[in-house]
Motif scaffolding. Structure first.
Motif, PDB file in Angstrom:
ATOM      1  N   CYS A 203       4.085  -5.009 -96.743  1.00 53.31           N
ATOM      2  CA  CYS A 203       4.313  -6.461 -96.755  1.00 53.31           C
ATOM      3  C   CYS A 203       4.727  -7.027 -95.392  1.00 53.31           C
ATOM      4  O   CYS A 203       4.870  -8.246 -95.260  1.00 53.31           O
ATOM      5  CB  CYS A 203       5.397  -6.805 -97.775  1.00 53.31           C
ATOM      6  SG  CYS A 203       5.065  -6.227 -99.452  1.00 53.31           S
ATOM      7  N   GLU A 204       4.970  -6.150 -94.410  1.00 55.76           N
ATOM      8  CA  GLU A 204       5.529  -6.600 -93.137  1.00 55.76           C
ATOM      9  C   GLU A 204       4.465  -7.255 -92.256  1.00 55.76           C
ATOM     10  O   GLU A 204       3.287  -6.864 -92.274  1.00 55.76           O
ATOM     11  CB  GLU A 204       6.162  -5.429 -92.374  1.00 55.76           C
ATOM     12  CG  GLU A 204       7.278  -4.729 -93.115  1.00 55.76           C
ATOM     13  CD  GLU A 204       8.494  -5.605 -93.350  1.00 55.76           C
ATOM     14  OE1 GLU A 204       8.603  -6.691 -92.723  1.00 55.76           O
ATOM     15  OE2 GLU A 204       9.340  -5.220 -94.177  1.00 55.76           O
ATOM     16  N   LEU A 205       4.898  -8.234 -91.462  1.00 55.52           N
ATOM     17  CA  LEU A 205       4.048  -8.844 -90.459  1.00 55.52           C
ATOM     18  C   LEU A 205       4.062  -8.007 -89.185  1.00 55.52           C
ATOM     19  O   LEU A 205       4.854  -7.059 -89.051  1.00 55.52           O
ATOM     20  CB  LEU A 205       4.525 -10.269 -90.158  1.00 55.52           C
ATOM     21  CG  LEU A 205       4.522 -11.238 -91.348  1.00 55.52           C
ATOM     22  CD1 LEU A 205       5.117 -12.573 -90.924  1.00 55.52           C
ATOM     23  CD2 LEU A 205       3.102 -11.421 -91.878  1.00 55.52           C
ATOM     24  N   ALA A 206       3.241  -8.361 -88.235  1.00 55.75           N
ATOM     25  CA  ALA A 206       3.131  -7.578 -87.002  1.00 55.75           C
ATOM     26  C   ALA A 206       4.447  -7.550 -86.235  1.00 55.75           C
ATOM     27  O   ALA A 206       4.856  -6.517 -85.696  1.00 55.75           O
ATOM     28  CB  ALA A 206       2.009  -8.141 -86.128  1.00 55.75           C
ATOM     29  N   ASN A 207       5.125  -8.681 -86.155  1.00 56.73           N
ATOM     30  CA  ASN A 207       6.387  -8.762 -85.406  1.00 56.73           C
ATOM     31  C   ASN A 207       7.548  -9.060 -86.360  1.00 56.73           C
ATOM     32  O   ASN A 207       8.263 -10.052 -86.200  1.00 56.73           O
ATOM     33  CB  ASN A 207       6.304  -9.848 -84.326  1.00 56.73           C
ATOM     34  CG  ASN A 207       5.250  -9.523 -83.275  1.00 56.73           C
ATOM     35  OD1 ASN A 207       5.179  -8.382 -82.821  1.00 56.73           O
ATOM     36  ND2 ASN A 207       4.454 -10.516 -82.918  1.00 56.73           N
ATOM     37  N   ALA A 208       7.722  -8.214 -87.325  1.00 61.68           N
ATOM     38  CA  ALA A 208       8.754  -8.419 -88.344  1.00 61.68           C
ATOM     39  C   ALA A 208      10.147  -8.346 -87.724  1.00 61.68           C
ATOM     40  O   ALA A 208      10.399  -7.558 -86.816  1.00 61.68           O
ATOM     41  CB  ALA A 208       8.613  -7.371 -89.440  1.00 61.68           C
TER      42      ALA A 208
ATOM     43  N   PRO B 248      12.721 -11.645 -95.050  1.00 58.85           N
ATOM     44  CA  PRO B 248      11.477 -12.422 -95.120  1.00 58.85           C
ATOM     45  C   PRO B 248      11.439 -13.249 -96.410  1.00 58.85           C
ATOM     46  O   PRO B 248      12.229 -13.046 -97.332  1.00 58.85           O
ATOM     47  CB  PRO B 248      10.397 -11.338 -95.129  1.00 58.85           C
ATOM     48  CG  PRO B 248      11.073 -10.143 -95.729  1.00 58.85           C
ATOM     49  CD  PRO B 248      12.506 -10.211 -95.288  1.00 58.85           C
TER      50      PRO B 248
ATOM     51  N   TRP C 291       9.300 -13.210 -98.815  1.00 60.44           N
ATOM     52  CA  TRP C 291       8.859 -12.516-100.021  1.00 60.44           C
ATOM     53  C   TRP C 291       9.921 -11.576-100.593  1.00 60.44           C
ATOM     54  O   TRP C 291       9.700 -10.929-101.612  1.00 60.44           O
ATOM     55  CB  TRP C 291       7.585 -11.713 -99.727  1.00 60.44           C
ATOM     56  CG  TRP C 291       7.593 -10.928 -98.439  1.00 60.44           C
ATOM     57  CD1 TRP C 291       7.030 -11.307 -97.268  1.00 60.44           C
ATOM     58  CD2 TRP C 291       8.204  -9.647 -98.219  1.00 60.44           C
ATOM     59  NE1 TRP C 291       7.237 -10.349 -96.301  1.00 60.44           N
ATOM     60  CE2 TRP C 291       7.952  -9.300 -96.861  1.00 60.44           C
ATOM     61  CE3 TRP C 291       8.917  -8.753 -99.007  1.00 60.44           C
ATOM     62  CZ2 TRP C 291       8.400  -8.111 -96.284  1.00 60.44           C
ATOM     63  CZ3 TRP C 291       9.356  -7.557 -98.444  1.00 60.44           C
ATOM     64  CH2 TRP C 291       9.114  -7.252 -97.096  1.00 60.44           C
TER      65      TRP C 291
ATOM     66  N   CYS D 238       2.650  -8.337-103.843  1.00 60.25           N
ATOM     67  CA  CYS D 238       3.344  -7.773-102.672  1.00 60.25           C
ATOM     68  C   CYS D 238       4.653  -7.131-103.058  1.00 60.25           C
ATOM     69  O   CYS D 238       4.945  -6.020-102.645  1.00 60.25           O
ATOM     70  CB  CYS D 238       3.583  -8.876-101.634  1.00 60.25           C
ATOM     71  SG  CYS D 238       4.526  -8.311-100.200  1.00 60.25           S
TER      72      CYS D 238
END
Length: 521
Positions: free
Chosen positions: A66-71, A76, A78, A97
């Motif tokens: 579920c993580e973004l590129a620059n977590a 977050p 979600w 997710c």
């Protein structure tokens, strides 16, 4: 210095009086004291760098799917609502997710850290707070061993050799930067931290003894203050370095850069005149006396030279009894005094280092708080110099412990008020710094000459127990956020009460025997 005075002094005792003759604040003493204080500054940086290198950092459990590129370490959108255990628990995935069931989660095995400036991120210490705080405990266990070890080396082989060994051993700390990631890196780091502490931190004692023997035993309060201020300077320099270079591997390399300076100490730093005479090294003492006379511009009479050449070994005229543990138990008053002094030493070390370590947890910027905490040591040292000789040892220690205790207890209940909390905290740190200086002087005057070394050494050992326990106090915040400072306050208040059971020693002669020490009651 007049030649006549030299002759008169030598008639009393070569060993004791000649070393007092060449003490003072001449050019030689100023230069040698400056050299002796440089290792203290460097040792202070070594002794406290774990506060930053093993500092707590913010982190949360990572869910790779579920993580973004620059977590970031922040929660977050979600993340399941009402799940407060976001550091050590991993929500279980559903078809989208994340689960909406707040009871459906498992132990976390991957984390996102706010920063990698601490070993917590690189060694994977998330959700293992005990491993992080263990760094400080292991360090202070090394200090516990270092004090008697370097004290033995200092007495057996000389103050200069002990200082040079400790100074060069600082280079060990640089090897901590070579520690790899994960558990193996953590174990390597811990082992080097312990070895560094064992070989380095005894510098405090060696340098203090050398300075006191340089400027005279009657000026030991000034010597203690000089060492205390140098410790504060070292801590402030460390804080400044970390402020601009926060990554732990980089700032560690910088604070160990001065090590090559100590290679030149073999030629720059001189041995203590008192140590040379007591150990029968009369020819070396004569050479040193001639060097001091050139620096401070005074003449040496032929009689002084003849007396040193013919004196095979200096005798100690105050050794009137051989002290044993059995002799200690024959005096209830002295035994009670030793127990009280031991608690003073433990409390002073426990509270001083405990406040220093917990300063980074105060509201506001941790670097600024640490700097203010270190700076508060300096007025404490100055206060001790002024009050010990003006108001007495007992009053200085009583009011120092009392103010510190009240400030620590109060701080636990006003932490929501940032400025007030910080001010009260700093007053407490200043007070305990003054106590640290007073405890050493007062203890040495409460016990007899025949046992002064062993009994003060025993008290110092117990003080190191306080430094071992101090790094563990941040763990108490999980039980109650004010518990560490409240504990410091209670210890200080109890130490203040115990001062009422000891006699004042200001302007009284030092007791040489157990009987004389007992009579002081």
């Amino acid at each position: 210095m007049e030649l006549k005075k030299v002759d008169e002094v030598v008639k009393v005792s070569i060993g004791e009086s000649l070393s007092e003759l060449v003490s003072g604040f001449g050019r030689y003493q100023v230069w040698q004291s400056f050299l002796a204080l440089i290792p203290v500054v460097c040792t202070a940086m070594s002794n406290t760098n774990f506060v930053f290198a093993a500092a707590a950092v913010n982190y949360r459990c990572a869910v790779p799917e579920c993580e973004l590129a620059n977590a970031s370490s922040g929660l977050p959108n979600w993340w399941p609502v009402n799940v407060t255990d976001y550091r050590c628990s991993r929500p279980v995935l559903n078809n989208t997710c994340i689960t909406k069931d707040i009871n459906n989660y498992e132990n976390c095995d991957e984390w996102i850290y706010e920063t990698n400036n601490s070993i917590v991120a690189e060694f994977g210490l998330a959700c293992q707070e005990w491993k992080r705080t263990l760094v400080g405990t292991v360090h202070n266990l090394g200090v516990l061993i270092s004090m008697p070890l370097m004290g033995f080396i200092s007495d057996r082989f000389g103050r200069r050799k002990a200082i040079i060994i400790s100074g060069l051993s600082l280079s060990l700390g640089a090897f901590k930067t070579l520690s790899g990631a994960g558990l193996n890196g953590y174990v390597t780091y811990i082992c080097i931290e312990f070895l560094e502490a064992v070989l380095v931190t005894g510098t405090y004692t060696s340098c203090f003894v050398l300075i006191v023997e340089l400027i005279g035993s009657d000026k030991r309060i000034i010597g203690a203050a000089a060492v205390g201020i140098s410790v504060a300077v070292g801590e402030l320099i460390l804080d400044l370095i970390v402020w601009y270079i926060p990554y732990w591997r980089n700032f560690l390399l910088i604070i160990y850069c001065p090590v090559p300076i100590f290679l030149f100490y073999t030629y720059l730093l001189e041995e203590s005149m008192r140590w040379l005479l007591i150990n029968g090294k009369n020819y070396e003492a004569l050479a040193l006396l001639q060097k001091i006379s050139r620096w401070n511009q005074f003449a040496i009479s032929d009689k002084v030279i003849d007396d040193i050449n013919t004196e095979s070994k200096t005798t100690n005229v105050v050794n009137k009894e051989t002290f044993t543990v059995k002799l200690l138990f024959t005096s209830t008053a002295l035994l009670k005094r030793v127990v009280i002094c031991s608690w003073w030493w433990f409390t002073a070390a426990f509270v001083y280092y405990g406040l220093m370590i917990n300063s980074v947890s105060l509201p506001g910027n941790k670097n600024a708080n640490f700097a203010l905490s270190s700076f508060a040591t300096i007025p404490g040292d100055i206060i001790a110099v002024i009050t010990l000789d003006r108001f007495g040892r007992k009053k200085t220690l009583f009011w120092g412990f009392l103010f510190c205790g009240l400030c620590c207890v109060t701080n636990g209940f006003i932490q929501d008020y940032k400025i007030a909390s910080l001010v009260v905290f700093l007053i407490g740190k200043t007070s305990i710094s003054a106590c640290f200086n007073a405890v050493y002087v007062y203890t040495s005057e409460l016990v007899p000459t025949s046992a002064r070394g062993s009994l003060v050494g025993t008290c110092s050992m117990l003080a190191r127990v306080g430094t071992v326990l101090a790094p563990l106090t941040p763990l108490l915040r999980d039980l109650w956020h004010s518990l560490p400072t409240t504990l410091f306050g209670c210890a200080s208040l109890s130490a203040a009460v115990l001062t009422l059971a000891t006699p004042e020693t200001l302007r009284k002669p030092l007791p040489d025997t157990v009987a004389e020490a007992t009579a002081m009651s």
